[in-house]
Design a protein around this motif. Structure first.
Motif, PDB file in Angstrom:
ATOM      1  N   ILE A  39      34.306  59.774 -76.992  1.00  0.00           N
ATOM      2  CA  ILE A  39      34.761  60.551 -77.092  1.00  0.00           C
ATOM      3  C   ILE A  39      34.345  62.454 -77.135  1.00  0.00           C
ATOM      4  O   ILE A  39      34.510  62.427 -77.972  1.00  0.00           O
ATOM      5  CB  ILE A  39      36.447  60.234 -76.835  1.00  0.00           C
ATOM      6  CG1 ILE A  39      36.815  59.090 -76.414  1.00  0.00           C
ATOM      7  CG2 ILE A  39      36.827  61.692 -76.393  1.00  0.00           C
ATOM      8  CD1 ILE A  39      37.920  59.125 -76.560  1.00  0.00           C
ATOM      9  N   ILE A  42      41.525  62.260 -70.379  1.00  0.00           N
ATOM     10  CA  ILE A  42      39.491  62.618 -70.348  1.00  0.00           C
ATOM     11  C   ILE A  42      39.143  62.081 -69.388  1.00  0.00           C
ATOM     12  O   ILE A  42      38.893  61.251 -68.639  1.00  0.00           O
ATOM     13  CB  ILE A  42      39.509  60.988 -71.926  1.00  0.00           C
ATOM     14  CG1 ILE A  42      40.192  61.660 -72.611  1.00  0.00           C
ATOM     15  CG2 ILE A  42      38.122  61.190 -72.073  1.00  0.00           C
ATOM     16  CD1 ILE A  42      40.867  60.962 -73.908  1.00  0.00           C
ATOM     17  N   SER A  70      43.698  68.461 -80.600  1.00  0.00           N
ATOM     18  CA  SER A  70      42.955  67.629 -79.434  1.00  0.00           C
ATOM     19  C   SER A  70      41.982  66.619 -79.791  1.00  0.00           C
ATOM     20  O   SER A  70      41.493  65.832 -80.387  1.00  0.00           O
ATOM     21  CB  SER A  70      41.571  68.663 -78.820  1.00  0.00           C
ATOM     22  OG  SER A  70      42.157  69.435 -78.052  1.00  0.00           O
ATOM     23  N   ALA A  76      42.285  62.835 -79.108  1.00  0.00           N
ATOM     24  CA  ALA A  76      40.848  62.012 -79.523  1.00  0.00           C
ATOM     25  C   ALA A  76      40.696  60.990 -80.563  1.00  0.00           C
ATOM     26  O   ALA A  76      40.513  59.633 -80.070  1.00  0.00           O
ATOM     27  CB  ALA A  76      39.471  62.628 -79.698  1.00  0.00           C
ATOM     28  N   LYS A  96      32.493  59.286 -73.269  1.00  0.00           N
ATOM     29  CA  LYS A  96      33.455  60.252 -72.547  1.00  0.00           C
ATOM     30  C   LYS A  96      33.647  61.190 -72.536  1.00  0.00           C
ATOM     31  O   LYS A  96      32.853  61.843 -73.843  1.00  0.00           O
ATOM     32  CB  LYS A  96      34.878  58.999 -72.044  1.00  0.00           C
ATOM     33  CG  LYS A  96      34.660  57.722 -71.350  1.00  0.00           C
ATOM     34  CD  LYS A  96      36.196  57.566 -71.241  1.00  0.00           C
ATOM     35  CE  LYS A  96      36.587  56.563 -70.448  1.00  0.00           C
ATOM     36  NZ  LYS A  96      37.740  55.087 -70.285  1.00  0.00           N
ATOM     37  N   LEU A 102      36.572  64.642 -73.755  1.00  0.00           N
ATOM     38  CA  LEU A 102      37.900  65.759 -73.677  1.00  0.00           C
ATOM     39  C   LEU A 102      38.169  66.613 -74.065  1.00  0.00           C
ATOM     40  O   LEU A 102      37.510  67.503 -74.172  1.00  0.00           O
ATOM     41  CB  LEU A 102      38.531  64.840 -74.811  1.00  0.00           C
ATOM     42  CG  LEU A 102      39.894  65.325 -75.790  1.00  0.00           C
ATOM     43  CD1 LEU A 102      41.058  65.278 -74.282  1.00  0.00           C
ATOM     44  CD2 LEU A 102      40.494  65.426 -76.608  1.00  0.00           C
ATOM     45  N   ASP A 132      44.959  60.361 -70.359  1.00  0.00           N
ATOM     46  CA  ASP A 132      45.158  61.138 -71.549  1.00  0.00           C
ATOM     47  C   ASP A 132      44.207  62.480 -71.206  1.00  0.00           C
ATOM     48  O   ASP A 132      43.920  63.437 -72.345  1.00  0.00           O
ATOM     49  CB  ASP A 132      43.994  59.730 -72.754  1.00  0.00           C
ATOM     50  CG  ASP A 132      44.303  58.576 -72.697  1.00  0.00           C
ATOM     51  OD1 ASP A 132      45.460  59.312 -72.917  1.00  0.00           O
ATOM     52  OD2 ASP A 132      43.556  57.740 -72.488  1.00  0.00           O
TER      53      ASP A 132
END
Length: 338
Positions: free
Chosen positions: A159, A185, A143, A147, A279, A281, A183
């Motif tokens: 992010i 996200i 992850s 990102a 944003k 994730l 993605d």
């Protein structure tokens, strides 16, 4: 500097990826476990769960998923010198950034941010706290890389990495996202700090994730976010970092500035006031804990204790200043005998 092999090491792109590890906090909520017999509280980033020299060492290893040691920095506190100076941190000396006083997480991020931008104006930055336990580092590493890769396509947003909750926990912060891009996200709709157990359960049911305080961002974008919230501070600190070529003189000027700085919390005063820049994730379940309180240390030890013991090397390279797992076990045994 050569790369040191470790079980969490992966590859990195030499480009403009940087990592910043936050290691200047006092860990005051954990002092019931970290206080020595002589009355000295060891900041938790210099403690361990028995599997490595320290939680700080864990975070520096975690950073290798995206950045080389030459592009990994750590912010530490001058008053913690006795601990960080004794650890084999395996990063260049100039990448260990010392702040003269703790003035909150915003100032603790801004100073190393300006140092990194001065060295590499095109930097993409991964910010990592140094007080986390992660059972499955490979899941988190994937992850982290995702990102950082997303920044190549979207350099205008910060992010956040939200951890998929494994239980409702009222001691953690939650991120509520909305929508989804290609993605995976999402935009950030709201933050909820330390909700009740029932509210935490409802947040999880609607896709809420734990706020890990790990994030990826283009350095210039983060600098603009800071400028929108504290323009005078950014201007003054930037002037010192960019003008002074002599390290000793620069440190003296920074020390003078820090004497005047207020405490500024990055999450509350910067992030939560810039929702359009954020944003999130979602990280799959990975056995994450922030070890923020004695209760969370106890739960981590109980839940992952068997895996922790199995991973301890036969000949560790260095004993930790304090083993939180051992201290918790000792305290629990003492309490049962009373």
């Amino acid at each position: 500097m050569t790369r040191v092999q470790g079980r969490w090491d992966t590859h990195w792109d030499a480009g403009h990826n940087w990592a910043l590890v936050l290691a200047a906090g006092e860990g005051s909520r954990l002092q019931s476990l970290t206080m020595t017999a002589s009355g000295v509280a060891i900041p938790k980033q210099f403690c361990s769960l028995g599997t490595s020299p320290s939680l700080l060492d864990d975070a520096l290893r975690r950073a290798r998923a995206v950045a080389s040691p030459e592009r990994t920095c750590a912010i530490v506190a001058e008053q913690h010198r006795r601990w960080w100076q004794a650890l084999p941190l395996d990063i260049p000396a100039e990448n260990l950034i010392r702040q003269p006083h703790n003035r909150g997480t915003a100032n603790g991020i801004l100073l190393p941010l300006l140092r990194i931008v001065h060295r590499d104006p095109e930097a993409n930055l991964l910010v990592l706290p140094s007080d986390h336990y992660v059972r499955n580092e490979e899941v988190l590493a994937t992850s982290l890389q995702q990102a950082m890769s997303a920044l190549e396509r979207d350099s205008e947003h910060l992010i956040l990495l939200g951890i998929t909750p494994e239980e409702p926990d009222p001691e953690l912060g939650y991120i509520v996202g909305e929508g989804v891009d290609e993605d995976g996200i999402r935009a950030v709709r709201a933050f909820v700090e330390k909700p009740s157990a029932n509210t935490a359960r409802e947040l999880i049911e609607t896709g809420g994730v734990w706020n890990s305080f790990i994030f990826a961002v283009n350095a210039q974008t983060l600098l603009r976010v800071f400028e929108e919230r504290c323009v005078d501070l950014v201007r003054e600190m930037k002037h010192i970092v960019s003008k002074q070529n002599d390290a000793q003189a620069q440190n003296q000027e920074i020390a003078k500035l820090y004497e005047q700085l207020p405490q500024v919390d990055f999450s509350r005063e910067v992030l939560q006031r810039s929702p359009g820049a954020l944003k999130v994730l979602t990280v799959p379940p990975c056995g994450w804990s922030d070890l923020g309180t004695p209760r969370r240390v106890a739960e981590t030890v109980h839940r992952y204790g068997a895996a922790r013991r199995a991973s301890i090397p036969e000949k560790p390279s260095m004993a930790a200043f304090l083993d939180l797992a051992a201290r918790h076990t000792h305290a629990s045994a003492a309490a049962q005998m009373q």
